[in-house]
Design an enzyme around this catalytic site. Sequence first.
Site, PDB file in Angstrom:
ATOM      1  N   SER A 257     -43.068 -29.168  -7.661  1.00 13.02           N
ATOM      2  CA  SER A 257     -44.411 -28.519  -7.863  1.00 13.02           C
ATOM      3  C   SER A 257     -44.526 -27.812  -9.171  1.00 13.02           C
ATOM      4  O   SER A 257     -43.332 -27.275  -9.600  1.00 13.02           O
ATOM      5  CB  SER A 257     -44.899 -27.762  -6.415  1.00 13.02           C
ATOM      6  OG  SER A 257     -44.053 -26.506  -6.624  1.00 13.02           O
ATOM      7  N   LYS A 258     -45.615 -27.381  -9.541  1.00 13.79           N
ATOM      8  CA  LYS A 258     -45.873 -26.405 -10.435  1.00 13.79           C
ATOM      9  C   LYS A 258     -45.266 -25.044 -10.340  1.00 13.79           C
ATOM     10  O   LYS A 258     -44.501 -24.521 -11.484  1.00 13.79           O
ATOM     11  CB  LYS A 258     -47.496 -26.128 -10.476  1.00 13.79           C
ATOM     12  CG  LYS A 258     -47.750 -25.209 -11.807  1.00 13.79           C
ATOM     13  CD  LYS A 258     -49.194 -24.981 -11.933  1.00 13.79           C
ATOM     14  CE  LYS A 258     -49.613 -23.832 -12.730  1.00 13.79           C
ATOM     15  NZ  LYS A 258     -50.936 -24.149 -13.161  1.00 13.79           N
ATOM     16  N   ARG A 259     -45.245 -24.427  -9.195  1.00 16.09           N
ATOM     17  CA  ARG A 259     -44.393 -23.350  -8.954  1.00 16.09           C
ATOM     18  C   ARG A 259     -43.026 -23.275  -9.302  1.00 16.09           C
ATOM     19  O   ARG A 259     -42.379 -22.415  -9.836  1.00 16.09           O
ATOM     20  CB  ARG A 259     -44.580 -22.904  -7.450  1.00 16.09           C
ATOM     21  CG  ARG A 259     -46.155 -22.656  -7.026  1.00 16.09           C
ATOM     22  CD  ARG A 259     -46.088 -21.276  -6.230  1.00 16.09           C
ATOM     23  NE  ARG A 259     -47.376 -21.328  -5.849  1.00 16.09           N
ATOM     24  CZ  ARG A 259     -48.449 -20.662  -6.745  1.00 16.09           C
ATOM     25  NH1 ARG A 259     -47.855 -20.205  -7.664  1.00 16.09           N
ATOM     26  NH2 ARG A 259     -49.436 -20.326  -5.922  1.00 16.09           N
TER      27      ARG A 259
END
Length: 505
Positions: A257-259
């Site tokens: 994910s982006k995180r």
Amino acid sequence: MVRVRFAPSPTGTLHIGGVRTALYNYLLARQTGGQFILRIEDTDQTRFVPGAEEYIIEALRWVGLVPDEGVGFGGEYGPYRQSDRKAIYHQYAMELLERGHAYYAFDTPEELETKRAEIENFTYNCHTRNGLRNSLALSEAEVKALLEQGVPAVIRLKIEPGQRIVIQDLIRGEVQFQSDLLDDKVLLKADGMPTYHLANIVDDHLMKISHVIRGEEWLSSTAHHVLLYRGLGWEDTMPVFAHLPLILKPVGDGKLSKRDGAKFGFPVFPLSWDSEKEEERAMGFREAGFLPEAVVNFLALLGWHPEDEQEIFSMEQLIQAFSLEKINKGGARFDYEKAKWFNQKYIQSTDNKTLAQLMWPYVKAHEYDVCEEYLEQVAALMKERVTFIQDFVGQGQYLFETVATYDMEALSKKWKSSLAPVFERWIAAYEAAQEGTSIEQEEVFKAFVAEQGVKPGEMLPLLRLALAGTMKGPGVFELAATLGKEETLLRLNNFLKFCLTIETA
RNA sequence: GCCUCGUUCGUCUAGGGGUUAGGACGCAUCCCUUUCACGGAUGAAACACGGGUUCGAUUCCCGUACGGGGUACCA
């Protein structure tokens, strides 16, 4: 004729997994002489992000996946932006309605939310729809009245129970679904926009898409898609499906994910994304100092494997070697170490001129006053020891500015006051000598140490510290040759002065 | 929960009824180099578990466990 599409939604940055999906589509198209199409799926107006479309196009260009048709690229099957095709979807939704494969539903999102909260496993399907507010349960007059009053309505796919849907997936083989378990998906939203499912099927059909190569997150809804093709009478020209394994987090559970980018300190996007909001900003592979060829190579091998054990592939070679059949079924963890290795490999094999070009932004950022030829020398000196483009100016700082600090640990180990006069004589000898190549300089040095009766190992580290400040880096005389006689002498003198100061202190 | 997909070294993967289970990244050691890298060599490191089928299963079948995805008027 192979016609494939990459169909992202412009909701922000393009995930690296999306880039891989685009890559596989592109490779198949190029290999077969087919077309690669970029379609923008912007049917969710609430999630639209300005600039996202431009970002997608720039990212594709950067990695070298230039579409043949699509938003920004022209083509005969346009428009390629779904928000520009509203009327088309409406038309087919009405057709499904007429054919009895769809129906109006008046339930509000809030009502359905309540239902889901009240009833465990609530699904809008053949078992529940008769108890809900739709044109199947209501009388014709009631429906007509509701529509005339302009009560918000959606159009849902009517799924007949008792059907078996069999999908032949190019990667996974046969996948089966029972229609009884499928929900009556919304096809046309109350705002008149289609959902992904309707738009996707209509566009793939109209754009004559032959292969749908997409992420595994779409496998479940493929059953609905098949039913849609059937309902529209397009089953005989339905594209073949290939569902790609997902890219997973480097550690822990779930997909990348982006995180994770922020969490682990590496890029998960092709290009950086600027935003006023801190949490929306993201680093890109490009800005992290990656070559696009390296990113492509890394991504290609994340879930796919060639016939042999080759690892380094140019785009041309990938086009030759690629095959959907060799794609893995299981998800692949994102391995940043491997990505770095690819980058290093690509930097090593990139010519100095190109590397010099790539260094410019970083050189300018530091306001270093150097010429192109000098950067090519820097490239030659450093390319075997860097991982990222900015390492040339970061690790090779001493090639651009005078040495401000010395590695004191190494210095205290190597410096002896008895060497001061020798060092001094070396400066004199160096100054007197002709400015030669690194090899010639080394010859002079060897003759010098022999004559002085000192070991090269006593002097060499000191020269290195004088020129670079650090014990790491290219050969001392290569460095001296690149720096030039004047600068080298300056640094030697500075160093001697520094050492003598330390001693007296 | 339900549907669906998956599971070979830490990671990416090859392989496939009988193999010393192969490669790559990373890691370790050594060589090269009076630096750091590059390069070369070597090493540690894997078939999730339980039942079948079979002379033989890591490979085929069935379970279990674990993991992914879906289950929205998001894509």
